[in-house]
Scaffold this motif. Structure first.
Motif, short mmCIF file in Angstrom:
data_model
loop_
_atom_site.label_atom_id
_atom_site.label_comp_id
_atom_site.label_asym_id
_atom_site.label_seq_id
_atom_site.Cartn_x
_atom_site.Cartn_y
_atom_site.Cartn_z
N ALA A 5 -26.00 -36.82 -23.25
CA ALA A 5 -26.19 -36.84 -24.75
C ALA A 5 -27.41 -37.32 -25.54
O ALA A 5 -27.91 -37.98 -24.93
CB ALA A 5 -24.93 -37.28 -25.27
N TRP A 6 -27.89 -36.35 -26.55
CA TRP A 6 -28.89 -37.00 -26.96
C TRP A 6 -29.12 -36.68 -28.33
O TRP A 6 -28.56 -35.80 -29.07
CB TRP A 6 -30.48 -36.57 -26.39
CG TRP A 6 -30.46 -35.19 -26.44
CD1 TRP A 6 -31.21 -34.30 -27.36
CD2 TRP A 6 -29.79 -34.21 -25.40
NE1 TRP A 6 -31.05 -33.09 -26.78
CE2 TRP A 6 -30.30 -32.65 -25.96
CE3 TRP A 6 -29.05 -34.22 -24.54
CZ2 TRP A 6 -29.83 -31.66 -25.30
CZ3 TRP A 6 -28.65 -33.08 -23.82
CH2 TRP A 6 -29.17 -31.88 -24.15
N SER A 7 -29.83 -37.45 -29.32
CA SER A 7 -30.18 -37.14 -30.69
C SER A 7 -31.34 -37.79 -31.22
O SER A 7 -31.91 -38.88 -30.46
CB SER A 7 -28.92 -37.58 -31.51
OG SER A 7 -29.10 -37.22 -32.90
N PHE A 8 -32.08 -37.20 -32.17
CA PHE A 8 -33.37 -37.77 -32.74
C PHE A 8 -33.37 -38.18 -34.06
O PHE A 8 -32.52 -37.92 -34.91
CB PHE A 8 -34.31 -36.62 -32.82
CG PHE A 8 -34.35 -35.90 -31.25
CD1 PHE A 8 -35.24 -36.47 -30.24
CD2 PHE A 8 -33.93 -34.67 -31.30
CE1 PHE A 8 -35.62 -35.79 -29.28
CE2 PHE A 8 -34.15 -34.01 -29.84
CZ PHE A 8 -34.87 -34.49 -28.94
N ALA A 11 -27.92 -40.95 -23.73
CA ALA A 11 -26.95 -41.77 -22.94
C ALA A 11 -26.40 -40.82 -21.90
O ALA A 11 -26.39 -39.35 -22.08
CB ALA A 11 -25.70 -41.95 -24.05
N ASP A 12 -25.89 -41.42 -20.53
CA ASP A 12 -25.23 -40.58 -19.59
C ASP A 12 -24.13 -40.95 -19.31
O ASP A 12 -23.37 -42.03 -19.67
CB ASP A 12 -26.30 -40.26 -18.66
CG ASP A 12 -26.81 -41.54 -17.88
OD1 ASP A 12 -25.83 -42.48 -17.74
OD2 ASP A 12 -27.65 -41.62 -17.07
N VAL A 21 -20.39 -38.04 -29.36
CA VAL A 21 -19.97 -37.64 -27.72
C VAL A 21 -19.68 -38.86 -27.03
O VAL A 21 -20.20 -40.00 -27.07
CB VAL A 21 -21.34 -36.85 -27.27
CG1 VAL A 21 -21.24 -36.42 -26.00
CG2 VAL A 21 -22.03 -36.05 -28.24
N GLU A 22 -18.65 -38.55 -26.41
CA GLU A 22 -18.21 -39.77 -25.32
C GLU A 22 -18.37 -39.05 -23.97
O GLU A 22 -17.80 -37.96 -23.62
CB GLU A 22 -16.50 -39.83 -25.47
CG GLU A 22 -15.91 -40.99 -24.62
CD GLU A 22 -14.50 -41.36 -24.71
OE1 GLU A 22 -14.13 -42.42 -24.80
OE2 GLU A 22 -13.80 -40.25 -24.91
#
Lengths: 122, 821
Positions: B341-344, B458-459, B757-758
């Protein structure tokens, strides 16, 4: 009375179909044609106006059966700075005036050319 | 009588035909608009997605199944990535056609062709900055056999298939208002869109702001007021030192003007603009479930429809990604797949420089001087067309080897800007959606160029990371880029790029979390290489870090609550200074009228911006008063008032906070009171007392309920054309300036997307954005998410691997797309 209602009904259907097929301006065209040929009707302008209005109300009703026309009227009213309820009124009035004035004009033109029938005299 | 009636009928008919066919003023042609079949009324018929629909797209290799869930999110099941892109173009056009069109025209500088001359200033800015030319160059440089090229083409085919299939009753609302038709979608439009984001996020004029300030108060003061290093350090990259760390050294006093008075011009009021994105990730050791958690909430200009479109793309064994795409981009920009998951957030690095050029002729230049020689200027004529193809205006735009020339205060400045040189960003974003780990995601995003961002990722294996992305130039000399450069020498040109290994970065830090909130990313004690200037105060970062430090077993719902947390590090820092100053002034008998009452009211405040809070307004007005009194030196001589509009620029609040440590700084003295030398406490006291007076005048007695925050500060989500009846305005929200979900003064900036997100064995996510999936204003999906967004709630995202996994009772509609010749 029945014949007059039938006439308005058929004309309304024609206005509705013409609008759906060709667009709003066809109401003026059809109104003019009606004004030019309606030798049996009294007040062909009024008949055409009423029929055009009924035709457009029918089209709006068909649309309303498919989606939120009232909500749409509010949104359009907001854009045009009108109360929402006035938008369908203005729409139908536009059709009434368009069809009626075109028919009335055609009747007048016919009269001036000396080919008027009995239905056009006051 | 007949004749009169005939004449009247002719007049009425002529008038109706005139307004029926011709727009009058700002009104569209009424006939086409009110046509009860194919006019604006037909928009009602497309308010709901049909339960079952079939469409055709040329070039599809296999059929694509699209299932819309009960949140109107399309789950696209395709056999290949290209087919998925085709389907995405189709479904986005189906829901957001007008927005697609508008957002492509805006960076292309072609809004006038849709909106007429009123859009000319916007178009001129885009074309003078060279945004469309830059996108065209980047597109021409793409390898036509590359995956990205084919994907953009596939997306365009999908959009155009929808446009080609439009019936007379399918036009979106806005086209009826404008009397227009949608333009066909070109593959390059995707790159235009990224240029537009670059303009929104990375177009700065710090050099010009600093120059205006120096012209009033001298170079040293300008350096201190618009500093290279933030006076409060709470960096993105966890450092060795204690944070937050405050620079409490005195500011240099106002000095002598350093430039001619012609440069002293008012600056824009920047208070209303709140760039306030957050993202953070929590390591398994710190989460209640033992899985990595990721939060993202990019703050952008809020619009209806939203800038984002939510979607889920599935290509078996290739792609399974959920999130939001910018309407017009085939990629999911922010989101998650089954592993990552990612965000900016925007990191506001300095990626734009201005060069003062010497031209051979100020009216009709042909050459510019470089290293003692005259070089030819590139020139192109830009024509701006109206809706009927008429030429509204024409400009000649000049460029040097650095970039386009803009004219400021009578000077020709060329600018070099990474956004105009971007080649790799779209492909990086596209490929990152298939990453299987943090490491793979980061490696893929090494190709990202602009606009500069800070990514948190995160992964499922429990890794978390934060990294600055995008190319940041290295400059000659002292390396600083916050001044205008001499354009006559090539020695002013950029000398390289920040090496990737020195970009702000942290992987699985000991603190158990990573976070960013637009603040200065590296503590200069760790690396003092110039990266930018005039950083946003780290108030939100301080609050996030505090919340994450205080919680040892963080749950996804905690992250949801944090997104709209009403606490404020800014208030925590400033309020004690106001109260202490009031105490000292009262004890010394120097208290201005009303101060005791104001201080008592402020002391009652819990420093939270909840909707029912009735004290936050006093603090906000006190800060405004404090800025007006403190920065009066930044008002050009002759300007009557000290409002933000009158100042040449306003320093960040972190500079104001630093100043508080200097009781007798010359900045506290108000120029208008020549017979009094004010000090810090007096200015604080006067500001607080004046705030009470203003609050009472505006909002009534504090006990009467008029001070409730929800009556004062609102979110305002305007329609793309700023049509009020299509907008959602005056929405009460929790949050104030510099809370985690800050509300700007105008309320037009805010959290454009929220996700939690989990990353467990099954990825689970909760998401929301303010608006809805449909661009149709009468669709129940136009603004259906706003109520939840307002109160900080999230929706569970469904992520079926197979169509059969989407519960039947949650399927809103089905669309089958088939190959079409």
């Amino acid at each position: 009375m029945v014949r007059a209602s039938l006439r308005v009904g058929l004309l309304a259907l024609a206005f509705a179909l013409a609008t759906a097929a060709f667009g709003w301006w066809s109401v003026a065209l059809l109104g003019a044609v009606w004004g030019g040929v309606a030798v049996v009707a009294s007040r062909p302008g009024v008949t055409a106006g009423v029929a055009a209005g009924v035709g457009w109300v029918v089209l709006l009703a068909v649309t309303a059966a498919q989606g939120p026309v009232w909500d749409l009227a509010q949104r359009v009213g907001g854009v045009l700075a009108l109360p929402g309820w006035l938008v369908p009124v203005v729409t139908v009035a536009f059709g009434v005036l368009l069809g009626g004035s075109a028919a009335e004009l055609a009747v007048g033109a016919r009269t001036w050319r000396g080919i008027g029938g009995g239905g056009v005299n006051d | 009588m007949t004749r009169v009636r005939t004449i009247a009928a002719a007049v009425v008919l002529a008038a109706l035909l005139f307004v029926g066919f011709r727009p009058v003023g700002s009104l569209p042609a009424v006939g086409r608009l009110l046509d009860p079949w194919s006019g604006v009324w037909s928009v009602a018929t497309t308010a709901h997605l049909p339960e079952h629909a079939v469409g055709g797209i040329p070039g599809l290799r296999d059929s694509v199944l699209v299932l819309y869930d009960d949140r109107a999110v399309p789950h696209v099941f395709a056999a290949s990535p290209e087919d998925a892109a085709r389907a995405m173009g189709y479904v986005v056009a189906r829901d957001r056609l007008f927005q697609l069109d508008l957002q492509a025209r805006a960076p292309a500088g072609k809004l006038t062709e849709l909106l007429g001359a009123r859009a000319l200033p916007l178009d001129r800015e885009m074309r003078r900055l060279g945004l469309p030319q830059s996108a065209d160059r980047a597109f021409a440089a793409l390898d036509s056999t590359s995956e990205m090229y084919r994907t953009m083409g596939a997306y365009a085919a999908g959009v155009n298939a929808w446009i080609d299939g439009l019936g007379r009753r399918d036009l979106p609302f806005e086209y009826h208002l404008l009397g227009a038709r949608p333009a066909r979608w070109e593959p390059v439009n995707t790159l235009y869109l990224l240029r537009r984001m670059g303009h929104m996020l990375a177009y700065s004029a710090d050099e010009l702001r600093r120059e205006r300030v120096a012209a009033l108060v001298g170079e040293a003061a300008a350096d201190a007021l618009f500093p290279v290093e933030s006076p409060i350090q709470e960096p993105v990259q966890p450092g060795a030192g204690e944070h937050p760390r405050v620079d409490s050294t005195p500011l240099p006093p106002p000095g002598e003007p350093a430039a001619p008075p012609s440069l002293v011009v008012r600056g824009p009021d920047e208070r209303g603009r709140v760039q306030a994105s957050n993202n953070w990730a929590v390591a398994p050791a710190k989460s209640a479930t033992g899985y990595a958690l990721l939060e993202g909430d990019p703050h952008l200009l809020l619009t209806l429809p939203s800038i984002w479109y939510e979607a889920h793309l599935v290509v078996p064994e290739v792609l399974d990604v959920y999130g939001v795409t910018l309407t017009g981009s085939p990629s999911i920009i922010i989101g998650f797949n089954r592993d990552v998951a990612w965000s900016f957030t925007t990191n506001t690095a300095d990626v734009l420089d201005y060069y003062v050029e010497e031209l051979d002729d100020s009216e009709r230049p042909a050459r510019y001087r470089l290293d003692g020689e005259w070089r030819p200027l590139a020139a192109r004529v830009e024509e701006y067309l109206g809706a009927r193809g008429e030429v509204l205006a024409a400009d000649t735009v000049y460029s040097t080897h650095r970039g386009p020339i803009v004219w400021r205060n009578g000077r020709a400045l060329s600018l070099r800007w990474t956004v105009l040189e971007d080649q790799g960003t779209s492909e990086a974003l596209y490929r990152a959606t298939t990453a299987r780990s943090v490491d793979e995601w980061l490696r893929t995003m090494e190709a990202y160029e602009a606009p500069s961002q800070t990514a948190v990722v995160a992964d499922r294996a429990g890794n978390i990371a934060v990294r600055a992305l995008g190319r940041v130039p290295l400059r000659p000399g002292d390396g600083r880029g916050d001044r205008l450069f001499d354009g006559t020498t090539s020695a002013s040109d950029w000398v390289g790029w920040w090496p990737l290994e020195r970009q702000p970065f942290a992987l699985n830090p000991q603190q158990g979390y990573v976070a960013s909130a637009n603040q200065q990313p590296i503590d200069p004690e760790d690396d003092d290489t110039y990266l930018g200037v005039n950083w946003f105060p780290p108030w939100r970062a301080m609050r996030i870090n505090r919340l994450l430090r205080e919680h040892d077993a963080v749950t996804p719902d905690d992250l949801r609550r944090f997104q709209t947390d009403p606490g404020s590090a800014r208030a925590d820092r400033f309020v004690p200074w106001f109260l202490a100053a009031s105490r000292r002034l009262t004890q010394a008998g120097r208290d201005p009228a009303g101060l005791v009452a104001a201080a008592a009211l402020l002391a009652e405040w819990d420093r939270r911006y909840t909707r029912e809070n009735a004290r936050a307004v006093l603090f906000e007005l006190a800060i405004e008063e404090l800025e007006d009194r403190t920065w009066d030196e930044l008002v050009p001589p002759g300007e009557g008032d000290a409002s933000p509009d009158a100042r040449v620029a306003t320093p960040m609040e972190s500079v104001l906070y630093r100043l508080l440590y200097d009781e007798r700084s010359a900045w506290w003295d108000v120029r208008a009171t020549a017979d009094v030398v004010e000090d810090r406490d007096l200015i604080l006291g006067q500001s607080l007392a004046a705030a009470l007076e203003r609050a009472t005048e505006r909002y009534g007695d504090p006990a009467d309920g008029g001070w409730r925050w929800e009556r004062i500060r609102h979110a305002n989500i305007y329609h793309l054309l700023y049509v009020r009846s299509l907008s959602a305005l005056g929405l009460p929200v929790q949050g104030g300036p510099s809370t985690l979900s800050p509300s700007s003064g105008s309320g037009v900036w805010g959290a454009s997307w929220r996700q939690v997100v989990e990353l467990g064995p099954e990825v689970t996510a909760r998401v929301i954005y303010p608006g809805g999936q449909s661009g149709n204003p009468v669709s129940p999906r136009y603004d259906d998410r706003i109520a939840k967004w307002q109160v900080g709630e999230l929706d569970s995202a469904l992520m079926p691997e197979l169509p059969s996994q989407l519960p039947a009772d949650r399927v809103l509609a089905t669309l089958v797309l088939r190959p079409e010749r």
